[in-house]
Design a protein around this motif. Sequence first.
Motif, PDB file in Angstrom:
ATOM      1  N   VAL A   1      61.477  -6.947  59.991  1.00 60.95           N
ATOM      2  CA  VAL A   1      62.335  -6.411  61.052  1.00 60.95           C
ATOM      3  C   VAL A   1      63.516  -5.692  60.403  1.00 60.95           C
ATOM      4  O   VAL A   1      64.280  -6.291  59.636  1.00 60.95           O
ATOM      5  CB  VAL A   1      62.862  -7.539  61.972  1.00 60.95           C
ATOM      6  CG1 VAL A   1      63.765  -6.966  63.054  1.00 60.95           C
ATOM      7  CG2 VAL A   1      61.707  -8.326  62.586  1.00 60.95           C
TER       8      VAL A   1
ATOM      9  N   LYS B   1      71.256 -17.114  60.776  1.00 57.00           N
ATOM     10  CA  LYS B   1      71.426 -16.989  62.228  1.00 57.00           C
ATOM     11  C   LYS B   1      70.112 -16.670  62.925  1.00 57.00           C
ATOM     12  O   LYS B   1      69.792 -17.227  63.993  1.00 57.00           O
ATOM     13  CB  LYS B   1      72.454 -15.900  62.527  1.00 57.00           C
ATOM     14  CG  LYS B   1      72.680 -15.666  64.017  1.00 57.00           C
ATOM     15  CD  LYS B   1      73.691 -14.553  64.265  1.00 57.00           C
ATOM     16  CE  LYS B   1      73.880 -14.278  65.749  1.00 57.00           C
ATOM     17  NZ  LYS B   1      74.853 -13.181  65.983  1.00 57.00           N
ATOM     18  N   HIS B   2      69.320 -15.761  62.315  1.00 52.48           N
ATOM     19  CA  HIS B   2      68.079 -15.301  62.952  1.00 52.48           C
ATOM     20  C   HIS B   2      66.845 -16.027  62.410  1.00 52.48           C
ATOM     21  O   HIS B   2      65.713 -15.627  62.721  1.00 52.48           O
ATOM     22  CB  HIS B   2      67.929 -13.793  62.758  1.00 52.48           C
ATOM     23  CG  HIS B   2      69.025 -12.996  63.414  1.00 52.48           C
ATOM     24  ND1 HIS B   2      69.142 -12.876  64.777  1.00 52.48           N
ATOM     25  CD2 HIS B   2      70.077 -12.308  62.882  1.00 52.48           C
ATOM     26  CE1 HIS B   2      70.196 -12.129  65.072  1.00 52.48           C
ATOM     27  NE2 HIS B   2      70.785 -11.777  63.943  1.00 52.48           N
ATOM     28  N   ASN B   3      67.060 -17.079  61.594  1.00 50.06           N
ATOM     29  CA  ASN B   3      65.965 -17.871  61.032  1.00 50.06           C
ATOM     30  C   ASN B   3      64.982 -16.994  60.257  1.00 50.06           C
ATOM     31  O   ASN B   3      63.762 -17.152  60.366  1.00 50.06           O
ATOM     32  CB  ASN B   3      65.234 -18.645  62.144  1.00 50.06           C
ATOM     33  CG  ASN B   3      64.431 -19.799  61.581  1.00 50.06           C
ATOM     34  OD1 ASN B   3      64.753 -20.347  60.530  1.00 50.06           O
ATOM     35  ND2 ASN B   3      63.367 -20.169  62.267  1.00 50.06           N
ATOM     36  N   ALA B   4      65.525 -16.064  59.481  1.00 44.39           N
ATOM     37  CA  ALA B   4      64.684 -15.192  58.649  1.00 44.39           C
ATOM     38  C   ALA B   4      64.295 -15.923  57.371  1.00 44.39           C
ATOM     39  O   ALA B   4      65.114 -16.627  56.772  1.00 44.39           O
ATOM     40  CB  ALA B   4      65.439 -13.911  58.302  1.00 44.39           C
TER      41      ALA B   4
ATOM     42  N   MET C   1      67.124  -3.974  60.110  1.00 47.29           N
ATOM     43  CA  MET C   1      68.448  -4.127  60.692  1.00 47.29           C
ATOM     44  C   MET C   1      68.879  -2.797  61.303  1.00 47.29           C
ATOM     45  O   MET C   1      68.564  -1.720  60.775  1.00 47.29           O
ATOM     46  CB  MET C   1      69.437  -4.546  59.587  1.00 47.29           C
ATOM     47  CG  MET C   1      70.813  -4.917  60.057  1.00 47.29           C
ATOM     48  SD  MET C   1      71.786  -5.553  58.664  1.00 47.29           S
ATOM     49  CE  MET C   1      73.362  -5.797  59.468  1.00 47.29           C
TER      50      MET C   1
ATOM     51  N   ALA D   1      73.316 -13.678  58.283  1.00 44.93           N
ATOM     52  CA  ALA D   1      72.408 -13.132  59.296  1.00 44.93           C
ATOM     53  C   ALA D   1      71.013 -13.742  59.154  1.00 44.93           C
ATOM     54  O   ALA D   1      70.330 -13.999  60.151  1.00 44.93           O
ATOM     55  CB  ALA D   1      72.336 -11.613  59.174  1.00 44.93           C
ATOM     56  N   MET D   2      70.586 -13.995  57.903  1.00 38.65           N
ATOM     57  CA  MET D   2      69.292 -14.655  57.687  1.00 38.65           C
ATOM     58  C   MET D   2      69.279 -16.018  58.351  1.00 38.65           C
ATOM     59  O   MET D   2      68.306 -16.384  59.039  1.00 38.65           O
ATOM     60  CB  MET D   2      69.014 -14.809  56.183  1.00 38.65           C
ATOM     61  CG  MET D   2      68.707 -13.534  55.446  1.00 38.65           C
ATOM     62  SD  MET D   2      68.380 -13.866  53.687  1.00 38.65           S
ATOM     63  CE  MET D   2      66.743 -14.597  53.771  1.00 38.65           C
TER      64      MET D   2
ATOM     65  N   PHE E   1      64.662  -7.852  57.304  1.00 37.48           N
ATOM     66  CA  PHE E   1      64.454  -9.294  57.367  1.00 37.48           C
ATOM     67  C   PHE E   1      62.992  -9.589  57.692  1.00 37.48           C
ATOM     68  O   PHE E   1      62.343  -8.831  58.412  1.00 37.48           O
ATOM     69  CB  PHE E   1      65.334  -9.923  58.452  1.00 37.48           C
ATOM     70  CG  PHE E   1      66.813  -9.697  58.257  1.00 37.48           C
ATOM     71  CD1 PHE E   1      67.536 -10.495  57.388  1.00 37.48           C
ATOM     72  CD2 PHE E   1      67.473  -8.678  58.936  1.00 37.48           C
ATOM     73  CE1 PHE E   1      68.891 -10.293  57.207  1.00 37.48           C
ATOM     74  CE2 PHE E   1      68.831  -8.469  58.758  1.00 37.48           C
ATOM     75  CZ  PHE E   1      69.546  -9.275  57.878  1.00 37.48           C
TER      76      PHE E   1
ATOM     77  N   THR F   1      76.259 -21.873  54.684  1.00 35.69           N
ATOM     78  CA  THR F   1      75.120 -21.012  55.054  1.00 35.69           C
ATOM     79  C   THR F   1      73.809 -21.518  54.469  1.00 35.69           C
ATOM     80  O   THR F   1      72.787 -21.557  55.153  1.00 35.69           O
ATOM     81  CB  THR F   1      75.371 -19.568  54.585  1.00 35.69           C
ATOM     82  OG1 THR F   1      76.599 -19.108  55.157  1.00 35.69           O
ATOM     83  CG2 THR F   1      74.248 -18.641  55.030  1.00 35.69           C
TER      84      THR F   1
ATOM     85  N   ILE G   1      61.049 -12.154  59.788  1.00 35.70           N
ATOM     86  CA  ILE G   1      61.260 -13.150  60.834  1.00 35.70           C
ATOM     87  C   ILE G   1      59.909 -13.472  61.466  1.00 35.70           C
ATOM     88  O   ILE G   1      59.209 -12.575  61.936  1.00 35.70           O
ATOM     89  CB  ILE G   1      62.246 -12.636  61.900  1.00 35.70           C
ATOM     90  CG1 ILE G   1      63.603 -12.293  61.264  1.00 35.70           C
ATOM     91  CG2 ILE G   1      62.423 -13.670  63.011  1.00 35.70           C
ATOM     92  CD1 ILE G   1      64.584 -11.614  62.202  1.00 35.70           C
ATOM     93  N   SER G   2      59.535 -14.752  61.426  1.00 35.58           N
ATOM     94  CA  SER G   2      58.226 -15.195  61.957  1.00 35.58           C
ATOM     95  C   SER G   2      57.085 -14.406  61.330  1.00 35.58           C
ATOM     96  O   SER G   2      56.104 -14.057  62.000  1.00 35.58           O
ATOM     97  CB  SER G   2      58.186 -15.072  63.485  1.00 35.58           C
ATOM     98  OG  SER G   2      59.209 -15.846  64.069  1.00 35.58           O
TER      99      SER G   2
END
Length: 361
Positions: A35, A12-15, A37, A9-10, A28, A78, A30-31
């Motif tokens: 965030v 996938k979402h670029n965390a 889950m 998931a990290m 996570f 991954t 993110i940017s």
Amino acid sequence: MKIHELFQAMAKHNASDLHIKVGEPPIFRISGELVRMKSAPLTAEDTDQLLRGLLSDKQKANLDARGYEDFSQSVEGTGRFRCNVFRSCGALSAAVRRVRPRIPSYEELSLPPAVGKCALYEQGLVLMGGITGSGKSTTIAAILNDINAKRRAHIITIEDPIEYQFINDKSLINQREIGLDVVNFAEALRSAVREDPDVMLLGEMRDAETFETALTAAETGHLVFGTIHSSGAAQTIGRILDLFQPNKHEQIRTSLAFNLRCVMNQKLLASTDKAKPQIPAVEMMFITPIIKKLILEGEDAKVAEALAKDVENGCENYNKVLARLYREKKITMETALAIAPNPEELKMSMRGITISDGGIV
């Protein structure tokens, strides 16, 4: 829920980071923002099942003995992750950093061209400052990979744990992980100078012994990189001296003046580019003849002024960096002013007003 699913998931979402804590769902970064889950809060049993499976028996023993354990984890398909598992309120928590699958270039990282000068030195000490999570390791990795692409050198890194995995190009690279390849940091330092290195990455410079080893290596013809926690490039000299007894300060000043090549300090800022939500602001202090003289004479208070005035050697203090990024429309004025060491001076710089010895110009 399995830990490898969270790693996926990290990616996938670029965390950049994952936080695991009892009473919260996985979180996570993110940017730059945390965030949560959309799942149920984790129980102590959940975190135990998620995290203990990552640890070897030796790592579990270390965790039980000292309350935390650092290690890296590779997941096929991954990527690589830097993990810190620790105890909090009697239960297990974790902070996981995702490591980029390949080492990015200066351009991909939006680093200033002056950073590339650090790869050209044959000898000396280069320091990178900044808080945890500011991208220090990534910037140093980019410099080392630049050397790797251009020079026939033997590069040795001492890491805890290994983050980026280098692929030999023109250089030969040996990466040593504390606890896996060598018993502790002190042993790694002692053995490194006997392993015929041209370039050394010594990791975090947290005590007097590490700094003395780095300076000795630099004095004997090696190019040495290290990281340090400091608020700015000019403040780094005082931060180093604080590690030593006063009766050693003169000796350390002399060694720094003749062997220190560059001090960088880095912060990650919110970018105006949605495709690249964060951009590094890198303060660059090359050891110019004036700064060298100030270090030798103990005039540390004047180093920041000399850094600000330099226009010929590639130096750039934070206010100059922020003004440039703002003019290039890469950050907003609010972002710049929020982290500026001197917001009023920055405002004037943005309006084209500078301050000289004689007053406002």
